[in-house]
Write an enzyme that holds these catalytic residues in place. Structure first.
Site, short mmCIF file in Angstrom:
data_model
loop_
_atom_site.label_atom_id
_atom_site.label_comp_id
_atom_site.label_asym_id
_atom_site.label_seq_id
_atom_site.Cartn_x
_atom_site.Cartn_y
_atom_site.Cartn_z
N HIS A 233 0.86 -1.20 0.00
CA HIS A 233 0.00 0.00 0.00
C HIS A 233 0.89 1.25 0.00
O HIS A 233 1.93 1.26 0.66
CB HIS A 233 -0.86 -0.03 1.26
CG HIS A 233 -1.90 1.03 1.34
ND1 HIS A 233 -1.63 2.31 1.71
CD2 HIS A 233 -3.23 0.98 1.07
CE1 HIS A 233 -2.76 3.03 1.67
NE2 HIS A 233 -3.75 2.24 1.28
N CYS A 271 -3.70 2.62 -4.45
CA CYS A 271 -4.67 3.41 -3.70
C CYS A 271 -4.72 4.80 -4.30
O CYS A 271 -3.79 5.60 -4.13
CB CYS A 271 -4.28 3.46 -2.21
SG CYS A 271 -5.34 4.55 -1.27
N HIS A 298 -7.68 0.37 -4.26
CA HIS A 298 -8.48 1.19 -3.36
C HIS A 298 -8.93 2.38 -4.19
O HIS A 298 -8.08 3.17 -4.62
CB HIS A 298 -7.63 1.74 -2.21
CG HIS A 298 -7.28 0.74 -1.16
ND1 HIS A 298 -6.54 1.07 -0.05
CD2 HIS A 298 -7.59 -0.57 -1.04
CE1 HIS A 298 -6.40 0.00 0.71
NE2 HIS A 298 -7.02 -1.01 0.14
N ASP A 354 -12.88 2.90 -1.31
CA ASP A 354 -12.06 3.20 -0.13
C ASP A 354 -12.65 4.43 0.55
O ASP A 354 -12.90 5.44 -0.11
CB ASP A 354 -10.62 3.47 -0.56
CG ASP A 354 -9.67 3.44 0.62
OD1 ASP A 354 -10.06 2.92 1.68
OD2 ASP A 354 -8.54 3.93 0.46
N HIS A 355 -12.87 4.30 1.81
CA HIS A 355 -13.43 5.39 2.61
C HIS A 355 -14.74 5.89 2.00
O HIS A 355 -15.20 5.40 0.97
CB HIS A 355 -12.46 6.57 2.77
CG HIS A 355 -11.14 6.17 3.32
ND1 HIS A 355 -10.11 7.05 3.52
CD2 HIS A 355 -10.67 4.96 3.73
CE1 HIS A 355 -9.08 6.41 4.01
NE2 HIS A 355 -9.37 5.14 4.15
N TYR A 371 -14.87 4.97 7.39
CA TYR A 371 -15.55 3.75 6.93
C TYR A 371 -17.04 3.72 7.26
O TYR A 371 -17.55 2.72 7.77
CB TYR A 371 -14.83 2.52 7.50
CG TYR A 371 -13.48 2.31 6.87
CD1 TYR A 371 -13.35 1.56 5.71
CD2 TYR A 371 -12.34 2.91 7.40
CE1 TYR A 371 -12.11 1.38 5.11
CE2 TYR A 371 -11.09 2.75 6.79
CZ TYR A 371 -10.99 1.98 5.65
OH TYR A 371 -9.78 1.81 5.04
C1 DNO Z 1 -6.80 3.45 5.48
C2 DNO Z 1 -6.04 2.42 4.88
C3 DNO Z 1 -4.76 2.04 5.57
C4 DNO Z 1 -4.28 0.79 4.89
C5 DNO Z 1 -3.04 0.16 5.35
C6 DNO Z 1 -2.59 -0.92 4.41
O1 DNO Z 1 -7.95 3.51 5.25
O2 DNO Z 1 -5.91 2.61 3.52
O3 DNO Z 1 -4.97 1.78 6.91
O4 DNO Z 1 -5.24 -0.17 5.12
O5 DNO Z 1 -2.08 1.08 5.40
O6 DNO Z 1 -1.60 -1.66 4.97
#
Ligand code: DNO
Length: 395
Positions: A233, A271, A298, A354-355, A371
């Site tokens: 990530h 991401c 993501h 994501d989020h 989340y």
């Molecule tokens: C936040 C996430 C991070 C991610 C970690 C992956 O929402 O994108 O916490 O999960 O860094 O290892």
């Protein structure tokens, strides 16, 4: 793309049934109770998998199998922790879980200064304010040498802001930056955080890179044998914080990652939210050039509030923000077609919304920062709409 959703386990207020109703097919999760460096026993993995499958879903991705600070700093327990990480990977593979996300961010995982910034629509979003962050670093944490890390105008604004801070502002910022977010491996006080920062004295970006390379040289050949794909990530935000080195922030960083131990098992968690906080990251271009190595996506959008790196940003709607999400999705679909033509079994890349901003009932519910149920549901629905439209008539 395989539509997945991050679930924080049986205590998550957003249930597996909610997730099915949102239309996701796969789950992204971890055995969150096990601390970095410790083994994920096969029974723990099997138990988690059973709960997911009983709900009619599949466990597609591990996020994250955490990397201990010993591995990042090449401390005395490195070898033992790498061996345990590999053992956990074997247990996951034995249960059929074959995509494993991890990150290599020193000390802190993702970092924001505000967990509930009001948006003009009435929604609330996560935000990173560079001036608040610098004010915290310089005037609350009082990190030695911090003033060398910011340009003169930021130093000046941060000093002015800090002068107006009340004790409540101190506490709020400390809580948000050091203890506020899921994924953080430990929750810090100012003192424990200072002590942990000191463990990186003398660890340059190159040294950190070498520590990651050591990890990859041990892990990737086993992953390849097991048919597991591991994926790193990016740093979030994608630049150095608190003088700590960060090494997974740009296209060049990812090129280094995939070249240092070349293997189909050694790949990327792409991401868009993290990487998009830098205006000099060309996201659709990165998917075109690095696409074959992307094992997990993501999809999220940030609005850069200023045209500099580092800079302030907030988490926008999935199709809003500074990143051209449609262009990113288009590039991913092209990559998937390439994989299909090459007969790759991983042609469908797992993605998760994501989020999400907090909207509607999210606003009155206590959920994990970033989340909420409805904000993510909306994000997934919008992203699914783009995918469906772009693929229309192509099958
Ligand atoms: C936040 C996430 C991070 C991610 C970690 C992956 O929402 O994108 O916490 O999960 O860094 O290892």
């Amino acid at each position: 793309m395989r539509q997945t959703w991050r679930w924080f386990g049986p205590d998550d207020k957003v249930t597996l049934s909610d997730i099915r109703q949102a239309g996701a097919a796969g789950i992204v999760t971890a055995v969150h109770s096990i601390k970095p460096g410790d083994l994920w026993p096969r029974e723990a993995v099997a138990g988690r998998k059973e709960i997911i499958e009983d709900a009619g879903l599949t466990w597609d991705v591990v996020e994250s199998l955490p990397i201990s600070e010993a591995i990042r700093t090449n401390g005395p327990e490195t070898e033992a922790h790498i061996a345990t990480w590999i053992e956990s990977m074997r247990n996951l593979a034995a249960e059929g879980v074959d995509v494993i996300c991890y990150n290599f961010m020193p000390v802190l995982d993702w970092t924001r200064t505000d967990l509930a910034a009001p948006m003009p629509s009435g929604a609330r979003a996560l935000r990173f304010d560079l001036i608040d962050f610098a004010a915290f670093d310089l005037h609350v944490l009082k990190r030695g040498g911090a003033d060398a890390d910011y340009p003169a105008d930021v130093l000046e604004e941060a000093a002015a802001r800090a002068a107006g801070f009340t004790q409540a502002d101190h506490d709020r910022l400390t809580g948000t930056i050091l203890a506020g977010l899921p994924g953080a491996m430990e929750h810090w006080t100012l003192d424990t955080f200072r002590a942990r920062l000191a463990t990186y004295d003398g660890i340059s970006a190159d040294a950190l890179r070498e520590n990651l390379a050591r990890f990859l040289r041990a892990v990737v050949p086993v992953a390849e044998d097991l048919g597991v794909r591991i994926c790193c990530h990016p740093d979030d935000p994608p630049w150095a914080l608190f003088g700590l080195p960060r090494i997974m922030s740009t296209e060049a960083d990812y090129r280094w990652l995939v070249d240092v131990v070349p293997s189909p098992a050694n790949g990327i968690t792409f991401c868009t939210g993290s990487l998009g906080a830098r205006g000099d990251n060309d996201l659709p271009g990165m998917v075109e050039r690095l696409g074959e190595h992307i094992h997990f996506l993501h999809l999220r959008n940030v609005r850069r509030e200023e045209n500099r790196t580092p800079g302030s940003f907030h988490e926008d709607e999935h199709l809003g923000g500074s990143t051209d999400m449609v262009a990113v999705i288009k590039a991913v679909l092209v990559e998937q077609m390439r994989r299909e033509a090459a007969g790759r079994s991983d042609a469908q890349i797992p993605m998760r919304p994501d989020h999400g901003q907090e909207i509607l009932t999210d606003l009155s519910q206590e959920t994990t920062p970033g989340y909420p149920a409805i904000g993510r549901l909306k994000g997934l629905a919008e992203l699914r709409g783009v995918m469906t439209a772009l693929q229309h008539g192509q099958d």
